[in-house]
Design a protein around this motif. Structure first.
Motif, mmCIF file in Angstrom:
data_model
loop_
_atom_site.group_PDB
_atom_site.id
_atom_site.type_symbol
_atom_site.label_atom_id
_atom_site.label_comp_id
_atom_site.label_asym_id
_atom_site.label_seq_id
_atom_site.Cartn_x
_atom_site.Cartn_y
_atom_site.Cartn_z
ATOM 1 N N GLU A 281 2.389 4.102 -4.038
ATOM 2 C CA GLU A 281 1.201 4.715 -4.608
ATOM 3 C C GLU A 281 1.124 4.542 -6.121
ATOM 4 O O GLU A 281 0.039 4.421 -6.690
ATOM 5 C CB GLU A 281 1.163 6.205 -4.242
ATOM 6 C CG GLU A 281 1.065 6.440 -2.725
ATOM 7 C CD GLU A 281 1.027 7.905 -2.388
ATOM 8 O OE1 GLU A 281 1.153 8.738 -3.327
ATOM 9 O OE2 GLU A 281 0.881 8.236 -1.195
ATOM 10 N N ASN A 282 2.239 4.558 -6.804
ATOM 11 C CA ASN A 282 2.239 4.361 -8.251
ATOM 12 C C ASN A 282 3.521 3.649 -8.668
ATOM 13 O O ASN A 282 4.450 3.492 -7.882
ATOM 14 C CB ASN A 282 2.114 5.709 -8.992
ATOM 15 C CG ASN A 282 3.123 6.731 -8.480
ATOM 16 O OD1 ASN A 282 4.323 6.533 -8.574
ATOM 17 N ND2 ASN A 282 2.612 7.821 -7.892
ATOM 18 N N ASP B 217 0.816 -1.217 0.000
ATOM 19 C CA ASP B 217 0.000 0.000 0.000
ATOM 20 C C ASP B 217 0.845 1.261 0.000
ATOM 21 O O ASP B 217 0.389 2.327 -0.435
ATOM 22 C CB ASP B 217 -0.921 0.005 1.227
ATOM 23 C CG ASP B 217 -1.908 -1.158 1.207
ATOM 24 O OD1 ASP B 217 -2.230 -1.622 0.096
ATOM 25 O OD2 ASP B 217 -2.336 -1.593 2.302
#
Length: 293
Positions: free
Chosen positions: A218-219, A215
């Motif tokens: 993020e990208n 998690d």
């Protein structure tokens, strides 16, 4: 013989009587001295607690707060001791103590060089802003969480829950690696694929699985994938990504999870992770005979 014994006995009785008279005369001073010393002990504890509460509002580290509180408590006790000596009319004894303090201090300093060095180093470490309770550090070959910092040693709690006590002098004189100076830690994992693999597909596959599993990522741009070298039996690569933890144990867990993900993804896509093997090449002229049974 009896005469000498009687004289000795009379002298002893006179001496005891003089002591008793001195005790009776000085009894009020003795009682007052005891009360003053008890008050000094109680006051030192109160000053210790009060100073601790006041120092908690400051930006000083917890170790430095404890040190200042203890020093103030010791000062109160010493002041009470000096008052007791004055009340008991032992001013000459006090002067003798102060006169001999220099010589005794020199002797003690020579005998306790290591201990004094650790004490001074502990005071220095108390002022270091980048070293405080709860930090995860590495020093002198040991790694763990700082759980205590006193005038003798720095106590580290290792991942296996064992405690390591490192003398303050060694911590001051050697490099300290603090993993808690930032809110994140970088996970670095190395691996290799066979020479017949599609390198672009391998890169996209690894980045995709890492981004889906963690998690904190993020990208995909947060993941760094680098091919490092042409190895003896594989093309080696390295993948790097961040996690929201400064604990070495959490970093190890993240590395383990990433390793399982990459191995599972490679197995599903028939991507091999080569391992060193030895191939024996026999010349054609060499004939190998097999025994027929």
């Amino acid at each position: 013989m009896d005469k000498k014994f009687n004289e000795a006995w009379l002298k002893m009785v006179e001496k005891l009587e003089s002591w008793f008279d001195a005790l009776v005369v000085n009894l009020p001073n003795l009682i007052i001295a005891v009360l003053v010393f008890v008050i000094a002990l109680v006051l030192s504890r109160y000053i210790n607690k009060l100073s601790s509460k006041i120092l908690e509002r400051t930006k000083l580290q917890a170790s430095m707060q404890n040190l200042i509180s203890k020093l103030m408590s010791v000062v109160i006790i010493l002041f009470g001791l000096f008052l007791v000596l004055g009340i008991l009319n032992l001013s000459k004894t006090l002067n003798a103590i102060l006169a001999g303090a220099g010589v005794v201090g020199l002797a003690v300093g020579l005998a306790l060089q290591g201990a004094l060095a650790n004490t001074y180093s502990g005071i220095v470490l108390s002022y270091v802003k980048h070293l405080k309770f709860g930090d995860w550090i590495e020093s002198n070959g040991f790694e763990g969480e700082v759980v205590d910092l006193d005038l003798r040693s720095v106590t580290l709690k290792q991942p296996d829950n064992n405690l390591v006590y490192i003398p303050n002098k060694l911590v001051v004189e050697n490099p300290i690696k603090n993993f808690s100076t930032t809110a994140q830690s970088r996970v670095i994992l190395g691996c290799g694929v066979g020479y017949s693999s599609d390198l672009n597909f391998v890169r996209e596959l690894v980045i995709k699985r890492i981004s889906e599993a963690f998690d904190e990522v993020e990208n995909k741009e947060d993941i760094i994938f680098l091919y490092k070298e042409f190895g003896d039996s594989a093309i080696n690569f390295e993948v790097r990504f961040w996690i929201d933890s400064t604990s070495a144990l959490e970093v190890a867990k993240a590395k383990t999870e990433a390793l399982i993900l990459i191995k599972t993804a490679f197995d599903k896509n028939d991507i091999t992770i080569p391992f060193p093997i030895r191939t024996l090449d026999f010349p054609e002229s060499l004939k190998i005979q097999t025994e027929k049974k």
